[in-house]
Motif scaffolding. Structure first.
Motif, mmCIF file in Angstrom:
data_model
loop_
_atom_site.group_PDB
_atom_site.id
_atom_site.type_symbol
_atom_site.label_atom_id
_atom_site.label_comp_id
_atom_site.label_asym_id
_atom_site.label_seq_id
_atom_site.Cartn_x
_atom_site.Cartn_y
_atom_site.Cartn_z
ATOM 1 N N ALA A 83 0.820 -1.210 0.000
ATOM 2 C CA ALA A 83 0.000 0.000 0.000
ATOM 3 C C ALA A 83 0.854 1.261 0.000
ATOM 4 C CB ALA A 83 -0.924 0.000 1.213
ATOM 5 N N GLY A 84 2.033 1.197 0.609
ATOM 6 C CA GLY A 84 2.879 2.381 0.701
ATOM 7 C C GLY A 84 2.268 3.477 1.543
ATOM 8 N N ALA A 85 1.392 3.075 2.459
ATOM 9 C CA ALA A 85 0.675 4.057 3.269
ATOM 10 C C ALA A 85 0.281 3.432 4.594
ATOM 11 C CB ALA A 85 -0.572 4.546 2.531
ATOM 12 N N ALA A 86 0.017 4.284 5.567
ATOM 13 C CA ALA A 86 -0.468 3.807 6.857
ATOM 14 C C ALA A 86 -1.972 3.579 6.777
ATOM 15 C CB ALA A 86 -0.148 4.831 7.944
ATOM 16 N N GLY A 146 0.384 6.483 -1.093
ATOM 17 C CA GLY A 146 1.478 5.659 -1.595
ATOM 18 C C GLY A 146 2.002 6.162 -2.928
ATOM 19 N N VAL A 147 1.091 6.550 -3.823
ATOM 20 C CA VAL A 147 1.506 7.094 -5.118
ATOM 21 C C VAL A 147 2.239 8.418 -4.916
ATOM 22 C CG1 VAL A 147 0.664 8.046 -7.304
ATOM 23 C CG2 VAL A 147 -0.309 5.918 -6.412
ATOM 24 N N ALA A 148 1.718 9.260 -4.034
ATOM 25 C CA ALA A 148 2.374 10.549 -3.782
ATOM 26 C C ALA A 148 3.788 10.345 -3.233
ATOM 27 C CB ALA A 148 1.538 11.375 -2.807
ATOM 28 N N PRO A 168 -8.359 7.069 -5.403
ATOM 29 C CA PRO A 168 -9.003 7.024 -4.083
ATOM 30 C C PRO A 168 -7.972 6.884 -2.964
ATOM 31 C CG PRO A 168 -9.992 5.449 -5.622
ATOM 32 C CD PRO A 168 -8.711 5.917 -6.240
ATOM 33 N N LYS A 169 -8.448 7.022 -1.741
ATOM 34 C CA LYS A 169 -7.567 6.817 -0.590
ATOM 35 C C LYS A 169 -6.945 5.433 -0.647
ATOM 36 C CE LYS A 169 -7.457 6.724 4.468
ATOM 37 N NZ LYS A 169 -8.256 6.876 5.717
#
Length: 209
Positions: A83-86, A146-148, A168-169
């Motif tokens: 996901a590259g995100a929390a 994650g993309v950012a 989306p989120k």
């Protein structure tokens, strides 16, 4: 002695094929050529996101944890990397899964409620009772943050901002293939090009090409 788990990294190669042009003389008439797509300035602006929270926020399994619990912990880490995100992450593996070489099973993880199934194969044990394994997700997860993080990391120091088409989120996406989402990286001092490159979900995080 409890068995530790080590993931086996399998690197996939990406091949780019160039199409050759047909022989013969080229005429001056381009009436049969396909028109170039029109440039479109995308509406979603991605600014630099905050740093990822420390992965150590989730403690390792206890010394007496079962093999299933250790495997679930590893898959939560892999889901976070994909996901590259929390976000809220869960994992579930069969309680009776064994650490024997050749064992195959299916586990499930979720990221913010999005479910991904993983094909897991257990490998050999090392001299120190470390168990090797491979885990392949059946689909990927893309996240806006994650993309950012990918774009601001790849173009660090030169990117001004990025424009995307409403990522989306968090959303499920095909693994390793171009998704329906794309971005246009705008460098400092420049204007948007109006042409987006697709973003892709991989098991190690989003990619942009």
């Amino acid at each position: 002695m409890k068995s530790k788990i080590v993931s086996v990294l399998i690197t996939g190669a990406v091949c780019l094929a160039a199409a050759g042009c047909g022989g013969g003389k080229s005429g001056g008439d381009h009436a049969g050529a396909e028109p170039k797509p029109a440039a479109t300035v995308l509406s979603q602006r991605l600014d630099q996101p905050p740093a990822m929270p420390d992965e150590k926020a989730e403690p390792s399994p206890a010394a007496d944890a079962s093999f299933s619990e250790n495997l679930e912990y590893e898959l939560r880490r892999k889901t976070r990397a994909m996901a590259g995100a929390a976000g809220s992450i869960t994992a579930e593996c069969p309680k009776d899964v064994q650490s024997e070489n050749g064992t195959q099973t299916t586990c499930k993880t979720t990221f913010e409620g999005l479910q991904v199934e993983w094909d897991v194969r257990i490998g050999e044990k090392s001299l120190f009772s470390t168990v090797k394994y491979t885990a392949t997700p059946r689909q990927g997860i893309l996240t806006r943050d994650g993309v950012a993080r990918l774009l601001y990391g790849n173009y660090k120091g030169s990117i001004d901002y990025a424009l995307c088409n409403d990522i989306p989120k968090a959303v499920l996406a095909p693994l390793g293939s171009p998704s329906k989402y794309g971005c246009d990286v705008v460098m400092k001092g420049e204007k948007p090009s109006g042409f987006a490159q697709p973003v892709r979900a991989t098991d190690s995080g989003p990619r942009y090409y």
